[in-house]
Scaffold this active site. Structure first.
Site, mmCIF file in Angstrom:
data_model
loop_
_atom_site.group_PDB
_atom_site.id
_atom_site.type_symbol
_atom_site.label_atom_id
_atom_site.label_comp_id
_atom_site.label_asym_id
_atom_site.label_seq_id
_atom_site.Cartn_x
_atom_site.Cartn_y
_atom_site.Cartn_z
ATOM 1 N N GLY B 214 -14.227 19.826 -28.330
ATOM 2 C CA GLY B 214 -14.912 19.033 -29.110
ATOM 3 C C GLY B 214 -15.607 19.397 -30.447
ATOM 4 O O GLY B 214 -14.740 20.434 -31.102
ATOM 5 N N LEU B 240 -8.573 14.833 -24.852
ATOM 6 C CA LEU B 240 -9.072 15.514 -26.180
ATOM 7 C C LEU B 240 -9.061 16.917 -25.777
ATOM 8 O O LEU B 240 -9.692 17.537 -24.885
ATOM 9 C CB LEU B 240 -10.438 15.145 -26.506
ATOM 10 C CG LEU B 240 -10.966 15.734 -27.941
ATOM 11 C CD1 LEU B 240 -10.212 15.652 -28.984
ATOM 12 C CD2 LEU B 240 -12.509 15.693 -28.237
ATOM 13 N N ASP B 241 -8.457 17.870 -26.512
ATOM 14 C CA ASP B 241 -8.496 19.394 -26.633
ATOM 15 C C ASP B 241 -8.007 19.836 -25.130
ATOM 16 O O ASP B 241 -8.324 20.866 -24.408
ATOM 17 C CB ASP B 241 -9.791 19.974 -26.752
ATOM 18 C CG ASP B 241 -10.258 19.571 -28.054
ATOM 19 O OD1 ASP B 241 -9.383 19.633 -29.106
ATOM 20 O OD2 ASP B 241 -11.505 19.504 -28.437
ATOM 21 N N GLU B 242 -7.232 19.077 -24.483
ATOM 22 C CA GLU B 242 -6.634 19.496 -23.290
ATOM 23 C C GLU B 242 -5.217 19.444 -23.018
ATOM 24 O O GLU B 242 -4.678 19.631 -21.939
ATOM 25 C CB GLU B 242 -7.097 18.428 -22.020
ATOM 26 C CG GLU B 242 -8.415 18.532 -21.450
ATOM 27 C CD GLU B 242 -8.875 19.490 -20.639
ATOM 28 O OE1 GLU B 242 -7.960 20.191 -20.178
ATOM 29 O OE2 GLU B 242 -10.106 19.665 -20.517
#
Lengths: 298, 298, 298, 298
Positions: B214, B240-242
């Site tokens: 994040g 997100l960011d995965e």
């Protein structure tokens, strides 16, 4: 059975003192501290200082040694205590020759224990190991030489955890241990014991915190597909894997590495990270500042 | 104004092909693939292969070049397609000289963009930059030379996000971009756009994932007191960011570093991590395997 | 006294074979080798291949395992020998379960020895230690557990060097040692012995070669004021510290570090570099190519 | 054409001073220096000190800022000069806002130049670039924005080397350059010019010194078969590649990397090593101590 006599780091007859202090920041502290040391007949061999802006705290580490015949450390301490009061300092000083008493807790995996023993034995780590305790029996470590070190078998079950922790605490007191090292001790300390050992219990966690907290971090890392793994040495607090981090290190991995390969690579990272953290602590290089640390490395 | 002519990595007239494939594992695949390449008049210059045990998938990367006069890549492709069907392969092949068309998205911070431009210009990155798009105006990047590269100003607000993403998608199609690089593009792609760009959109996240997902990861890292920071290049997915991580790297920090210092140190990590990830992708070195990647590095 | 039984890396009943080969490059080798393995009932689990342009040599490493009932490694070997002749190959194959017999030579500093013993004991290094020999007496290593490992005290003076090397050579032959590891053995092997052990004697040098050859490299590094120190594992040749390098690693230092601190930091680098080099060698990952090596790492 | 106005590291109106000093060691220096700063109305924000045992020299770096209304840096300087005389100090002090004037010399390869320009432009490097000079014409750097920076084309042949160096020296004087940075300038400075620029000329050498001095170090590294390559930033002295090292860094390589790949990887190492060295220098963090340096890093 002869007591091992680890080599000394320095054979010099001159004592060196490690002073570590923190206090609310205000101008002139360094001049006062440095002046006080000089006036009592000591020379500053190394000094480091740091102002933490967020908390407006002042942190300082000094190595000093006597240069005048009348330099007397006890007298210095008594006098410094007054100065320290003026500044509301937290402080501690330790003679380099006065080795820190360390109790090691370990479970089945003994790579960190074997490494600490080796570094202690050759005189690299200026510590006295006052005991090794484990929830596994002595036989588990049959290839390790514990000459001169008491071993304590402290089995534990869910039902006996409270009693076992009381035994650990009794050991700490009886052995006058100043530092407790969890060298891959796979039991979570209770909040109560963690509180009693606040600031003097170091754990090695086998991940690059804050990633992969809790159990089986190498398996978590493998599942996530990270390209670098790590280990973190931190002070133990009531909150699991959330204590102030002292030291971290990493190694690169690839898709070839299975979880077991990560465990294997991890052993190398863990042992060097833990050994560095212990050395930083016993050389008075670490101050806790809230949930973080100031580490005065070389 | 002349179009820049980036230096070539190799001046050799001989074409090299990069084949990347994956399929359910079964014995004899290498022999079949290698035999097929040989029989069609090509030589294997480099090959790598990997069996993923958990998924029982087979992955292979081959660099090959013609050695017989009658070697014909189009003929080879047609013939290989049949072989690939037998093995239920996903595969792609690319001539080294056929540079990947790349569209770059960027916001205010242009260190990754400047770095990609530089590497492209000197011929280090075998790509064609078909455009740069930003939610900031051209003036933001006034010190960067965009000679030969179309620039697209695509401002965005919460209300116009859908329209702006439609513009991005139109750009991808018009420019025939094969890869979209989010070079510190500070807008989160919608699930819909992420899905359309699946496997061909690379983002650089300014933390060592999975730590500090994040916003403001360097501030998070400072608050947690970690001793090492990092950056991660990953494929963009809806989560997100995965997305699958392609590359990560780290640098050591100390208590001296304020969040702004971490931002500064981070720029160096981000640009080299992103540049490596882009190179791995365009050289056909990366295969996605679920939420992870296989990366055939040198 | 019970023989230690190191844990196995894998308890799988399926044998894995490590094939390593090199030959003059020519098209079609991979297809031939992979085809041959497949036809004899084996599956390739991992393969790597490399064309060295300067020497126009071909290098290949393959891991394979039986998948058909009639797969027979002895039959495969006999048949492969003919294929190898056709291509003028140098090759060797080793079953993963067939651990390499290793003889370790050591002088006074035992950190590499202690580390190799530990890795062997927990099953991390797939070797059989057939002996430890030293020009220092057993007492020097009194804290190390040599259970199950013959120790040989081979004192040496300038006058008796020839005789002592004859003893070393006799040990190699009697113990059927396949690899000799100089784990900080501070005697220079004669050209004659180095020649006999060509390609199967690994030394750890405590500098980042080619910097600081010869004696007291950490003192040389301190005098030069370098900011990073390292260690190098290499095959022993007649020319001192000039043999093919297998593995190197480094650590950052500062002006604070005295030569003794470099020695201390160096121990960590040396032991991990040597352990990696030994593992690469015994897993058939290293081929010597003139004065360099090809290392097929993971 | 407007002069670019790089962002400031800190927008604080409070000035910070960086004091760097060295002198023969004797007790009480810190107390005197710290006391002097305090008495003149300043606060020490950061301080580091180091005793070099071999030379018995004392080194100190202090960051301080005014806290009393009457604090006056000019008055402080005048007064400190007397104190410094007592201790035979070499010293310099610099206001953080007073940016160091830097002249950059470059030849054909402009990766270090491009990087320094970028870091300067975004305010990361607290310098004023007073000029760029090259033995290649402006056209070589056509993609770089030199807005606000004078460019000097100084071609050189063996016959005109003396004249060209006179031009360089004239440039240094006219531009009041305090630091000369050889950002891959491929001409060797004459002893005479090197002497004039003693302690204020930084070169980036593309090897991990002391390995691979002189020309084509990446080709040397490839020929030797090292597993790690590096770069070194050092002060220029009359002896080629032998000046005091300020900073070094490395990256891992493998047998896959051809000399050109090393050149490519090396660019990344070189630019970050040179940028760090320049920053250390201009932040008054580096003292030369014979053929070595003391670097007070964060």
């Amino acid at each position: 059975m002869a007591n091992p006599t680890p080599a000394k780091k320095s054979d010099s007859a001159i004592e060196i003192y490690h002073l570590l202090l923190s206090c609310p920041n205000r101008p002139g502290i360094i001049a006062r501290v440095a002046g006080h040391i000089f006036e009592h007949g000591f020379n500053i061999a190394d000094s480091r200082q740091f102002d933490e802006e967020d908390s407006d705290q002042f942190f300082m580490r000094v190595e000093f040694n006597p240069v005048r015949e009348d330099a007397d450390i006890e007298e210095w301490k008594a006098s410094f205590a007054e100065l320290a009061d003026d500044y509301h300092m937290k402080w501690r000083v330790r003679a380099q020759s006065q080795r820190c008493k360390v109790l090691i807790l370990v479970s089945k995996f003994d790579h960190c224990l074997a490494d600490l023993l080796y570094r202690w034995r050759i005189g690299e780590l200026p510590i006295d190991i006052v005991g090794v305790a484990s929830n596994y029996p002595r036989e588990t470590f049959r290839h390790l030489d514990f000459t001169g070190i008491p071993f304590h078998y402290l089995p534990v079950t869910r039902e006996t955890k409270m009693e076992q922790e009381a035994q650990i605490w009794a050991l700490v007191q009886q052995s006058h241990a100043e530092l407790l090292v969890l060298a891959r001790y796979m039991q979570i300390l209770s909040d109560g014991l963690a509180a009693k050992l606040s600031g003097r219990c170091i754990n090695i966690h086998h991940s690059f915190l804050p990633g992969f907290k809790g159990a089986k971090p190498y398996h978590q890392a493998h599942a996530r597909g990270v390209k670098v793994i790590g280990a973190s040495a931190h002070y133990v607090t009531a909150e699991l894997d959330e204590g102030p981090i002292i030291e971290q290190d990493v190694e690169r991995i690839s898709h070839h590495h299975r979880p077991n390969d990560l465990v294997s690579k991890g052993r190398d990272i863990e042992r060097r990270v833990l050994a560095r953290a212990v050395r930083y602590h016993v050389e008075n290089r670490v101050v806790i500042n809230g949930r973080k640390t100031i580490v005065f490395t070389e």
